[in-house]
Design a protein around this motif. Structure first.
Motif, PDB file in Angstrom:
ATOM      1  N   ALA A 108       0.693  -1.205   0.149  1.00  0.00           N
ATOM      2  CA  ALA A 108       0.023  -0.005  -0.102  1.00  0.00           C
ATOM      3  C   ALA A 108       0.839   1.186   0.085  1.00  0.00           C
ATOM      4  CB  ALA A 108      -0.907   0.267   1.105  1.00  0.00           C
ATOM      5  N   ALA A 109       1.957   1.190   0.653  1.00  0.00           N
ATOM      6  CA  ALA A 109       2.805   2.374   0.960  1.00  0.00           C
ATOM      7  C   ALA A 109       3.561   2.546  -0.539  1.00  0.00           C
ATOM      8  CB  ALA A 109       3.705   2.108   1.908  1.00  0.00           C
ATOM      9  N   ILE A 110       3.808   1.561  -1.331  1.00  0.00           N
ATOM     10  CA  ILE A 110       4.373   1.717  -2.755  1.00  0.00           C
ATOM     11  C   ILE A 110       3.487   2.257  -3.491  1.00  0.00           C
ATOM     12  CG2 ILE A 110       5.469   0.331  -4.783  1.00  0.00           C
ATOM     13  CD1 ILE A 110       6.666  -1.445  -2.557  1.00  0.00           C
ATOM     14  N   GLN A 111       2.081   1.572  -3.433  1.00  0.00           N
ATOM     15  CA  GLN A 111       1.051   2.179  -4.458  1.00  0.00           C
ATOM     16  C   GLN A 111       0.759   3.648  -4.229  1.00  0.00           C
ATOM     17  OE1 GLN A 111      -1.803  -0.566  -3.560  1.00  0.00           O
ATOM     18  NE2 GLN A 111      -0.996  -2.496  -5.043  1.00  0.00           N
ATOM     19  N   SER A 112       1.089   4.046  -2.946  1.00  0.00           N
ATOM     20  CA  SER A 112       0.375   5.490  -2.776  1.00  0.00           C
ATOM     21  C   SER A 112       1.695   6.375  -3.008  1.00  0.00           C
ATOM     22  CB  SER A 112       0.086   5.664  -1.241  1.00  0.00           C
ATOM     23  OG  SER A 112      -1.154   4.872  -1.286  1.00  0.00           O
ATOM     24  N   ALA A 113       2.834   5.772  -3.068  1.00  0.00           N
ATOM     25  CA  ALA A 113       3.996   6.844  -3.258  1.00  0.00           C
ATOM     26  C   ALA A 113       4.139   7.571  -4.551  1.00  0.00           C
ATOM     27  CB  ALA A 113       5.402   5.686  -3.095  1.00  0.00           C
ATOM     28  N   THR A 114       4.546   8.656  -4.565  1.00  0.00           N
ATOM     29  CA  THR A 114       4.979   9.533  -5.728  1.00  0.00           C
ATOM     30  C   THR A 114       6.550   9.424  -6.229  1.00  0.00           C
ATOM     31  OG1 THR A 114       5.388  11.428  -4.401  1.00  0.00           O
ATOM     32  CG2 THR A 114       3.104  11.114  -5.114  1.00  0.00           C
ATOM     33  N   LEU A 115       7.320   8.823  -5.344  1.00  0.00           N
ATOM     34  CA  LEU A 115       8.649   8.739  -5.656  1.00  0.00           C
ATOM     35  C   LEU A 115       9.341   7.595  -4.694  1.00  0.00           C
ATOM     36  CD1 LEU A 115      11.205   9.491  -7.356  1.00  0.00           C
ATOM     37  CD2 LEU A 115      11.511  11.049  -5.423  1.00  0.00           C
ATOM     38  N   LEU A 116      10.149   6.704  -5.196  1.00  0.00           N
ATOM     39  CA  LEU A 116      10.822   5.498  -4.335  1.00  0.00           C
ATOM     40  C   LEU A 116      12.060   6.192  -4.190  1.00  0.00           C
ATOM     41  CD1 LEU A 116       8.096   4.187  -5.008  1.00  0.00           C
ATOM     42  CD2 LEU A 116       9.622   2.150  -5.162  1.00  0.00           C
ATOM     43  N   ILE A 117      12.697   6.077  -3.208  1.00  0.00           N
ATOM     44  CA  ILE A 117      13.996   6.639  -3.028  1.00  0.00           C
ATOM     45  C   ILE A 117      15.151   5.781  -2.267  1.00  0.00           C
ATOM     46  CG2 ILE A 117      15.581   8.479  -1.843  1.00  0.00           C
ATOM     47  CD1 ILE A 117      12.849  10.110  -1.817  1.00  0.00           C
ATOM     48  N   GLY A 118      16.124   5.429  -2.859  1.00  0.00           N
ATOM     49  CA  GLY A 118      17.205   4.564  -2.188  1.00  0.00           C
ATOM     50  C   GLY A 118      18.369   5.304  -2.055  1.00  0.00           C
ATOM     51  N   MET A 119      18.789   6.069  -1.091  1.00  0.00           N
ATOM     52  CA  MET A 119      20.040   6.770  -1.197  1.00  0.00           C
ATOM     53  C   MET A 119      21.083   5.732  -0.269  1.00  0.00           C
ATOM     54  SD  MET A 119      22.642   9.053  -0.839  1.00  0.00           S
ATOM     55  CE  MET A 119      22.109  10.682  -1.154  1.00  0.00           C
ATOM     56  N   HIS A 120      22.052   5.299  -0.971  1.00  0.00           N
ATOM     57  CA  HIS A 120      22.968   4.230  -0.485  1.00  0.00           C
ATOM     58  C   HIS A 120      22.328   2.938   0.318  1.00  0.00           C
ATOM     59  CE1 HIS A 120      26.205   7.387  -0.430  1.00  0.00           C
ATOM     60  NE2 HIS A 120      25.919   7.003  -1.698  1.00  0.00           N
ATOM     61  N   ALA A 121      21.209   2.608  -0.296  1.00  0.00           N
ATOM     62  CA  ALA A 121      20.207   1.341   0.295  1.00  0.00           C
ATOM     63  C   ALA A 121      20.764   0.038   0.371  1.00  0.00           C
ATOM     64  CB  ALA A 121      18.871   1.459  -0.496  1.00  0.00           C
ATOM     65  N   ASP A 122      22.068  -0.131  -0.246  1.00  0.00           N
ATOM     66  CA  ASP A 122      22.545  -1.342   0.094  1.00  0.00           C
ATOM     67  C   ASP A 122      21.737  -2.568  -0.572  1.00  0.00           C
ATOM     68  OD1 ASP A 122      25.051  -0.188   0.898  1.00  0.00           O
ATOM     69  OD2 ASP A 122      24.276  -0.605   3.125  1.00  0.00           O
ATOM     70  N   GLY A 123      21.562  -3.426   0.404  1.00  0.00           N
ATOM     71  CA  GLY A 123      20.923  -4.816  -0.171  1.00  0.00           C
ATOM     72  C   GLY A 123      19.637  -4.402  -0.800  1.00  0.00           C
ATOM     73  N   ALA A 124      18.789  -3.411  -0.515  1.00  0.00           N
ATOM     74  CA  ALA A 124      17.449  -2.911  -0.810  1.00  0.00           C
ATOM     75  C   ALA A 124      17.488  -2.385  -2.288  1.00  0.00           C
ATOM     76  CB  ALA A 124      16.730  -2.212   0.079  1.00  0.00           C
ATOM     77  N   THR A 125      18.775  -2.117  -2.791  1.00  0.00           N
ATOM     78  CA  THR A 125      18.739  -1.339  -3.880  1.00  0.00           C
ATOM     79  C   THR A 125      17.885  -1.750  -5.215  1.00  0.00           C
ATOM     80  OG1 THR A 125      20.888  -0.123  -3.285  1.00  0.00           O
ATOM     81  CG2 THR A 125      20.350  -0.060  -5.540  1.00  0.00           C
ATOM     82  N   GLU A 126      18.460  -3.061  -5.357  1.00  0.00           N
ATOM     83  CA  GLU A 126      17.711  -3.753  -6.821  1.00  0.00           C
ATOM     84  C   GLU A 126      16.255  -3.950  -6.270  1.00  0.00           C
ATOM     85  OE1 GLU A 126      18.141  -7.596  -9.673  1.00  0.00           O
ATOM     86  OE2 GLU A 126      19.510  -7.223  -7.735  1.00  0.00           O
ATOM     87  N   ALA A 127      15.921  -4.239  -5.105  1.00  0.00           N
ATOM     88  CA  ALA A 127      14.359  -4.398  -4.883  1.00  0.00           C
ATOM     89  C   ALA A 127      13.719  -3.090  -5.107  1.00  0.00           C
ATOM     90  CB  ALA A 127      14.249  -4.950  -3.494  1.00  0.00           C
ATOM     91  N   ILE A 128      14.374  -1.827  -4.728  1.00  0.00           N
ATOM     92  CA  ILE A 128      13.539  -0.722  -5.002  1.00  0.00           C
ATOM     93  C   ILE A 128      13.200  -0.467  -6.622  1.00  0.00           C
ATOM     94  CG2 ILE A 128      14.002   1.815  -5.009  1.00  0.00           C
ATOM     95  CD1 ILE A 128      15.683   1.356  -2.410  1.00  0.00           C
ATOM     96  N   VAL A 129      14.122  -0.843  -7.468  1.00  0.00           N
ATOM     97  CA  VAL A 129      14.143  -0.571  -8.904  1.00  0.00           C
ATOM     98  C   VAL A 129      13.010  -1.639  -9.316  1.00  0.00           C
ATOM     99  CG1 VAL A 129      15.458  -0.965 -10.864  1.00  0.00           C
ATOM    100  CG2 VAL A 129      16.499   0.030  -9.167  1.00  0.00           C
ATOM    101  N   ASP A 130      13.195  -2.849  -8.918  1.00  0.00           N
ATOM    102  CA  ASP A 130      12.066  -3.947  -9.190  1.00  0.00           C
ATOM    103  C   ASP A 130      10.613  -3.316  -8.919  1.00  0.00           C
ATOM    104  OD1 ASP A 130      14.147  -5.221 -10.304  1.00  0.00           O
ATOM    105  OD2 ASP A 130      14.392  -6.610  -8.721  1.00  0.00           O
ATOM    106  N   ALA A 131      10.486  -3.180  -7.617  1.00  0.00           N
ATOM    107  CA  ALA A 131       9.247  -2.478  -7.065  1.00  0.00           C
ATOM    108  C   ALA A 131       8.803  -1.205  -8.089  1.00  0.00           C
ATOM    109  CB  ALA A 131       9.436  -2.186  -5.805  1.00  0.00           C
ATOM    110  N   ALA A 132       9.732  -0.321  -8.513  1.00  0.00           N
ATOM    111  CA  ALA A 132       9.407   0.815  -9.131  1.00  0.00           C
ATOM    112  C   ALA A 132       8.802   0.192 -10.511  1.00  0.00           C
ATOM    113  CB  ALA A 132      10.359   1.714  -9.368  1.00  0.00           C
ATOM    114  N   LEU A 133       9.454  -0.692 -11.249  1.00  0.00           N
ATOM    115  CA  LEU A 133       9.153  -1.296 -12.491  1.00  0.00           C
ATOM    116  C   LEU A 133       7.584  -2.058 -12.347  1.00  0.00           C
ATOM    117  CD1 LEU A 133      12.356  -2.643 -14.059  1.00  0.00           C
ATOM    118  CD2 LEU A 133      10.611  -0.698 -14.978  1.00  0.00           C
TER     119      LEU A 133
END
Length: 305
Positions: free
Chosen positions: A210-235
């Protein structure tokens, strides 16, 4: 005699101007050489330090420090500049994603919680970026991190001292009028999800979905292990995003490969390879050097329009 003196003076002036021009050109040439040498050394350090295994975190920290160092003087200078990293990053976000300004609290002085569309700050750590976006730019923020952050304390200790004096005086006056001023603002604009951000959690957590669906922007500043997951979720959700890759963890994510021109595969081991790997996920993605030092390559997308 007077004419000869004037001519001699003119020649001296011309010669001085010529020497000055040569010195400027030499200075520019040397500056370019130094920049290239530093870039080459940084790339060599990245290659040497990218193969991290059980001691991934320690190696990552060491490599990040080395990125900003070129002797003792360089280290101090890098630290002084990098302390404003979140300020420059926040300005870049608002400039690159102008739609963020449309979700700002239209009445930021009312002190009441306002739940609007938000930015999703993944692996936000202590909450410095969330504190700056919420307090300085009136944005709603959802902070995702496995550790709960004291965002109010972070703003008071890390953000407030870096603000212009007139802002500091204004906020101090508001604190004098209401000692809970900062807490009220933060609580009204920042919500925290204390959890990891990975493919499994995104798949299994309705709250995170729900948080992703309501987001206007996903941010990962030096998110380490979460970085690729952010990109995949955004896609997956068609959301705008920006990630600033830092550590690679090649042994933890050993399934990452880059396909070469000849069709062969190379495992992603270095920071540069990781950036290329993320960029290759979609031809619409963009790569940009961000306006701060250290790991400053951003991979971003405007989202599905």
């Amino acid at each position: 005699m007077a004419d000869d003196s004037l001519a001699a003076a003119a020649e001296v002036k011309t010669e001085r101007a010529r020497i000055k021009k040569l010195k400027k050109e030499e200075g520019r040439r040397r500056a370019v050489e130094i920049a290239r040498e530093r870039q080459k050394k940084q790339q060599e350090r990245q290659r040497e330090g990218s193969d991290i295994g059980s001691d991934d975190i320690a190696s990552c920290t060491s490599n990040s420090k080395r990125d900003g160092q070129n002797g003792g003087r360089r280290s101090g200078r890098h630290g002084a500049r990098n302390q404003h990293r979140h300020k420059f990053f926040a300005k870049w976000l608002l400039s690159t994603f102008p739609h963020l300004s449309q979700q700002q609290d239209s009445n930021p002085s009312n002190g009441l919680p306002v739940r609007q569309q938000h930015v999703l700050d993944v692996a936000g750590g202590k909450g410095e970026l969330a504190a700056r976006l919420s307090m300085c730019h009136n944005l709603q923020v959802v902070l995702v991190d496995p550790r709960k952050a004291d965002v109010s304390s972070c703003f008071t200790s890390l953000v407030l001292p870096k603000l212009p004096n007139k802002w500091q005086h204004r906020i101090q006056q508001q604190i004098s009028d209401d000692p809970d001023f900062i807490d009220k603002k933060i609580n009204g604009r920042v919500r925290q999800l204390v959890m990891t951000f990975d493919d499994d959690t995104v798949e299994q957590s309705p709250e995170l979905q729900a948080a992703i669906q309501s987001a206007t922007l996903l941010i990962g500043m030096h998110a380490d292990g979460a970085t690729e997951a952010i990109v995949d979720a955004a896609l997956k959700y068609g959301k705008p995003f920006i990630v600033v890759p830092c550590c690679v963890f090649p042994r933890l994510f050993s399934q990452r490969y880059l396909v070469q021109d000849d069709g062969s595969k190379v495992q992603v081991r270095s920071h540069e390879q990781f950036c290329q790997y993320l960029l290759s996920k979609d031809e619409r993605f963009k790569r940009e050097i961000l306006p701060f030092e250290g790991r400053n390559i951003g991979i971003w997308w405007e989202g599905k329009t």
